[in-house]
Design a protein around this motif. Structure first.
Motif, short mmCIF file in Angstrom:
data_model
loop_
_atom_site.label_atom_id
_atom_site.label_comp_id
_atom_site.label_asym_id
_atom_site.label_seq_id
_atom_site.Cartn_x
_atom_site.Cartn_y
_atom_site.Cartn_z
N UNK A 1 -10.19 -64.65 22.84
CA UNK A 1 -9.81 -65.05 21.47
C UNK A 1 -8.58 -65.95 21.51
N UNK A 2 -7.60 -65.60 22.35
CA UNK A 2 -6.39 -66.43 22.46
C UNK A 2 -6.80 -67.83 22.90
N UNK A 3 -7.68 -67.89 23.92
CA UNK A 3 -8.14 -69.19 24.43
C UNK A 3 -8.79 -69.99 23.30
N UNK A 4 -9.66 -69.33 22.54
CA UNK A 4 -10.41 -69.99 21.47
C UNK A 4 -9.46 -70.63 20.42
N UNK B 1 -7.62 -63.62 37.12
CA UNK B 1 -8.85 -64.01 37.83
C UNK B 1 -9.97 -64.07 36.80
N UNK B 2 -11.21 -63.94 37.23
CA UNK B 2 -12.33 -63.98 36.29
C UNK B 2 -12.31 -65.27 35.49
N UNK B 3 -12.52 -65.16 34.17
CA UNK B 3 -12.60 -66.36 33.34
C UNK B 3 -11.36 -67.25 33.35
N UNK C 1 -16.13 -61.87 35.56
CA UNK C 1 -15.27 -60.71 35.33
C UNK C 1 -14.03 -60.82 36.22
N UNK C 2 -12.98 -60.12 35.83
CA UNK C 2 -11.79 -60.04 36.69
C UNK C 2 -11.99 -58.90 37.69
N UNK C 3 -11.79 -59.23 38.98
CA UNK C 3 -11.93 -58.20 40.01
C UNK C 3 -10.58 -58.05 40.72
N UNK D 1 -14.78 -60.07 30.37
CA UNK D 1 -13.38 -60.45 30.53
C UNK D 1 -12.68 -60.00 29.24
N UNK D 2 -11.40 -59.57 29.29
CA UNK D 2 -10.76 -59.03 28.07
C UNK D 2 -10.98 -59.92 26.84
#
Ligand SMILES: CC(C)(COP(=O)(O)OP(=O)(O)OC[C@H]1O[C@@H](n2cnc3c(N)ncnc32)[C@H](O)[C@@H]1OP(=O)(O)O)[C@@H](O)C(=O)NCCC(=O)NCCSC(=O)CC(=O)O
Length: 292
Positions: free
Chosen positions: A256-259, A181-183, A119-121, A250-251
């Motif tokens: 989806x953009x990454x995919x 951060x996070x993923x 997760x983003x912290x 993570x958002x």
């Protein structure tokens, strides 16, 4: 001065509205900034990166027109200032990539990240600064294409190259603005790690220019570098698939953009690989057979 500020404000409002509408209509997302990177240079609005991308694309088109209009060919030997620029740029990108890769991995270990599913912290400030730095490095990487134009190397100014360099900058602005951060740690660490080798390759290519035999001998690993880049995209694709499957915290729109982005890069790189290494070597073999 006031007039310049007025023009900037009007432009900023328009561009920001356009980007917000695009994200709302295409991805169904209301983008919000994170307090962690708020106030840092070139982050609070999408206007700087959109303007930089526009300027970048204009420079590429102008450069290609200039080369075509004067029928310019790559030189046998580069002028000294251009050679110095190429060497300095590659050295700088090499050390910057090394710093970002080590820094992100170190922060990931310190913050007890798992391989994927993080997760983003917003409290992890150091990680956010490194991701922000990674976004800023995309401005520096525009110089790759400027180098290609100045070297008149039209063979290098491909759709793959221009698509990659222009789109990646906007993607990292969204990440640095919204969830640095996070993923995102995984792509930042992996890509800067790969770039350490890529900029070393480009540095050596520039140093050894003029002696094709020696250059071929020391740059034999270019093919493996391309394979490494494709392996990187594959890992990112599996990461995105995994994150979607487990509903990672993570958002989802960033996942989806990454995919889809990784699919596009894999297709373009596969095409590049076949043309550069498979087809050229079979042509070389045919020539050698004819010569026998
Ligand atoms: C081996 C690769 C790294 C590069 O392939 P190329 O076909 O460009 O390689 P090449 O052997 O012709 O490169 C040598 C030439 O590059 C010049 N050169 C030196 N420094 C450079 C720089 N910073 N940017 C661009 N060109 C540069 C050298 O002077 C030399 O020119 P001369 O021959 O005139 O002396 C490949 O795997 C690759 O990435 N190909 C895709 C094309 C691309 O644009 N890649 C970078 C962005 S994509 C990316 O970055 C993906 C990722 O994130 O991993």
């Amino acid at each position: 001065m006031e007039m310049v500020e007025g023009v900037w404000r009007a432009l900023d409002t328009r561009v920001t509205q356009g980007v917000w509408n695009l994200l709302r209509n295409v991805m169904g997302v209301e983008l919000t900034g994170t307090p962690t990177t708020k106030g840092l240079p070139l982050i609070d609005s999408p206007t700087p990166i959109v303007l930089a991308m526009t300027l970048y694309l204009l420079c590429v088109v102008a450069g290609l027109l200039w080369i075509k209009a004067f029928n310019l060919k790559p030189r046998a030997q580069e002028p000294a200032p251009l050679q110095a620029l190429v060497l300095l740029h590659n050295l700088f990108c090499f050390f910057l990539s090394l710093y970002m890769c080590v820094g992100v991995v170190y922060q990931a270990i310190l913050n007890r990240y798992t391989l994927w599913g993080n997760a983003y912290n917003p409290k992890q400030t150091e990680m956010a600064i490194l991701v922000y730095m990674f976004y800023m490095s995309k401005y520096v990487e525009f110089m790759d294409t400027i180098i290609m134009v100045l070297k008149r190397n039209t063979r290098q100014i491909t759709f793959l190259h221009v698509y990659h360099h222009s789109s990646i900058a906007l993607i990292w602005w969204i990440i640095a603005y919204h969830a640095p951060g996070g993923e995102a740690y995984f792509s930042a660490a992996l890509n800067s790690g790969v770039h350490v080798f890529m900029y070393l390759y480009y540095f050596l290519a520039a140093v050894l220019r003029g002696n094709e035999k020696v250059r071929r001998k020391y740059l034999f690993w270019g093919k493996y570098l391309t394979q490494l880049q494709m392996f990187q995209f594959m890992l990112n694709l599996v990461q995105a698939y995994y994150d979607r499957k487990i509903h990672a915290p993570y958002p989802p729109f960033l996942i989806s953009i990454l995919f889809y982005y990784m699919i596009s890069l894999l297709v373009l790189f596969a095409n590049f690989y076949v043309h550069k290494y498979v087809m050229s070597s079979s042509k070389g073999n045919q020539k050698a057979k004819k010569a026998e």
